[in-house]
Design a protein around this motif. Structure first.
Motif, PDB file in Angstrom:
ATOM      1  N   THR A 169       5.032  -5.818  -5.125  1.00 31.64           N
ATOM      2  CA  THR A 169       5.296  -4.421  -4.752  1.00 31.64           C
ATOM      3  C   THR A 169       4.110  -3.536  -5.133  1.00 31.64           C
ATOM      4  O   THR A 169       3.731  -2.630  -4.389  1.00 31.64           O
ATOM      5  N   TYR A 172       1.573  -3.989  -2.549  1.00 31.52           N
ATOM      6  CA  TYR A 172       2.083  -3.397  -1.309  1.00 31.52           C
ATOM      7  C   TYR A 172       1.790  -1.888  -1.304  1.00 31.52           C
ATOM      8  O   TYR A 172       1.273  -1.337  -0.332  1.00 31.52           O
ATOM      9  N   LEU A 173       2.097  -1.237  -2.431  1.00 34.46           N
ATOM     10  CA  LEU A 173       1.877   0.213  -2.522  1.00 34.46           C
ATOM     11  C   LEU A 173       0.384   0.544  -2.506  1.00 34.46           C
ATOM     12  O   LEU A 173      -0.038   1.510  -1.882  1.00 34.46           O
ATOM     13  N   GLU A 174      -0.411  -0.302  -3.159  1.00 35.04           N
ATOM     14  CA  GLU A 174      -1.868  -0.088  -3.158  1.00 35.04           C
ATOM     15  C   GLU A 174      -2.426  -0.194  -1.738  1.00 35.04           C
ATOM     16  O   GLU A 174      -3.246   0.610  -1.323  1.00 35.04           O
ATOM     17  N   ALA A 175      -1.946  -1.215  -0.998  1.00 37.22           N
ATOM     18  CA  ALA A 175      -2.432  -1.424   0.369  1.00 37.22           C
ATOM     19  C   ALA A 175      -2.043  -0.238   1.250  1.00 37.22           C
ATOM     20  O   ALA A 175      -2.844   0.237   2.067  1.00 37.22           O
ATOM     21  N   GLN A 176      -0.838   0.267   1.054  1.00 36.89           N
ATOM     22  CA  GLN A 176      -0.391   1.438   1.826  1.00 36.89           C
ATOM     23  C   GLN A 176      -1.264   2.643   1.511  1.00 36.89           C
ATOM     24  O   GLN A 176      -1.722   3.339   2.408  1.00 36.89           O
ATOM     25  N   GLY A 179      -4.484   2.762   3.120  1.00 39.08           N
ATOM     26  CA  GLY A 179      -4.456   2.864   4.580  1.00 39.08           C
ATOM     27  C   GLY A 179      -4.573   1.515   5.271  1.00 39.08           C
ATOM     28  O   GLY A 179      -4.915   1.441   6.457  1.00 39.08           O
ATOM     29  N   THR A 180      -4.325   0.419   4.521  1.00 37.30           N
ATOM     30  CA  THR A 180      -4.381  -0.927   5.111  1.00 37.30           C
ATOM     31  C   THR A 180      -3.078  -1.656   4.770  1.00 37.30           C
ATOM     32  O   THR A 180      -3.067  -2.582   3.978  1.00 37.30           O
ATOM     33  N   PRO A 181      -1.939  -1.190   5.368  1.00 35.19           N
ATOM     34  CA  PRO A 181      -0.633  -1.729   4.978  1.00 35.19           C
ATOM     35  C   PRO A 181      -0.509  -3.230   5.196  1.00 35.19           C
ATOM     36  O   PRO A 181      -1.095  -3.781   6.143  1.00 35.19           O
ATOM     37  N   ARG A 182       0.207  -3.890   4.293  1.00 27.98           N
ATOM     38  CA  ARG A 182       0.458  -5.332   4.382  1.00 27.98           C
ATOM     39  C   ARG A 182       1.945  -5.573   4.178  1.00 27.98           C
ATOM     40  O   ARG A 182       2.624  -4.758   3.568  1.00 27.98           O
ATOM     41  N   GLY A 183       2.439  -6.691   4.637  1.00 27.16           N
ATOM     42  CA  GLY A 183       3.851  -7.017   4.462  1.00 27.16           C
ATOM     43  C   GLY A 183       4.127  -7.490   3.042  1.00 27.16           C
ATOM     44  O   GLY A 183       3.295  -8.167   2.432  1.00 27.16           O
TER      45      GLY A 183
END
Ligand code: DC
Length: 244
Positions: A169, A172-176, A179-183
């Motif tokens: 998680t 996930y939040l870091e990727a969001q 600006g490079t969202p991941r599943g």
């Protein structure tokens, strides 16, 4: 050895000693956030050893290096300059003078890092550099082998861990935020695979040093982690004074 200052000591102008503090643990355990904050509170330098391996991998990809060629990877590790430059709350990573702070976080660099960091001869070069960086003390360094190989005699060692879902998680939040969202599922799978590689490799596998304090960061925030670290630093130093 003087006991490090509390917040109150610092406000009163009493200085910290120049200790070496080692922080290890798997990806997503919260090492870099805690290490950076701890370094700030102690007035120390923070060195992200993972960024050094990433910097090498970035350069290797740029140079079109065969990632299976240990000899060339080792020579490249010897040849490049890697520097950390403070910038606001963070630090820029410069390779041969070029700011690669963002590039080294890309998935393809991460993959290459995993390969190159498994080479024993590459690790020897990096370990020597890490020891040089800490020659004056006053350092917080995080990674996988800091308390076991780089500084087996570190003044204080910590091993951070957290439940897999929490670690995924965080990524996930870091990727969001980047600006490079991941599943989430994909990230959890990736972390599982990286754990297996980091803990299973023959050269300096990730493991807790016998004398490291384990901190489970699953249900605590970075400030709480750092407070526990500061308390442990004081406790260790008081104990070491009693022995001398
Ligand atoms: O901490 P990180 O995710 O930025 O680390 C990147 C990679 O480098 C990861 O595959 C583990 C490796 N690494 C290592 O082998 N030894 C270290 N001291 C730090 C990182």
């Amino acid at each position: 050895m003087p006991i490090p200052a509390t917040q109150g000591d610092r406000e009163a102008g009493r200085a910290y000693d120049r200790l070496i503090i080692a922080i290890d643990g798997p990806v997503g355990a919260g090492k870099s956030t805690a290490a950076r904050l701890l370094a700030k509170r102690l007035g120390y330098r923070y060195i992200d050893s993972g960024a050094m391996y990433r910097a090498l991998a970035w350069k290797a990809l740029e140079a079109g290096l065969d990632l299976d060629d240990e000899g060339r990877a080792r020579r490249l590790a010897d040849a490049i300059s890697i520097a950390f430059v403070p910038s606001g709350d963070r630090e820029l990573v410069l390779v041969d003078g070029q700011d690669v702070s963002r590039q080294i976080r890309k998935p393809e660099v991460e993959q290459a890092t995993s390969k190159l960091s498994a080479f024993a001869s590459v690790r020897r070069v990096m370990v020597a550099r890490q020891r040089e960086m800490a020659a004056q003390g006053g350092i917080v360094m995080d990674g996988r082998d800091i308390g076991t190989v780089v500084f087996p005699d570190a003044d204080v060692k910590f091993y951070l861990e957290a439940r897999l879902e929490v670690r995924a998680t965080r990524r996930y939040l870091e990727a969001q935020a980047a600006g490079t969202p991941r599943g989430l599922e994909e990230l959890a799978e990736e972390i599982r695979a990286r754990d297996a590689r980091d803990m299973g490799r023959s050269a300096s596998p990730l493991r807790k040093a016998d004398d490291a304090m384990t901190i489970d960061t699953t249900d605590v925030n970075a400030v709480q982690v750092v407070e526990a670290m500061e308390e442990e630093i004081r406790r260790r130093l008081i104990a070491s004074r009693r022995c001398t």
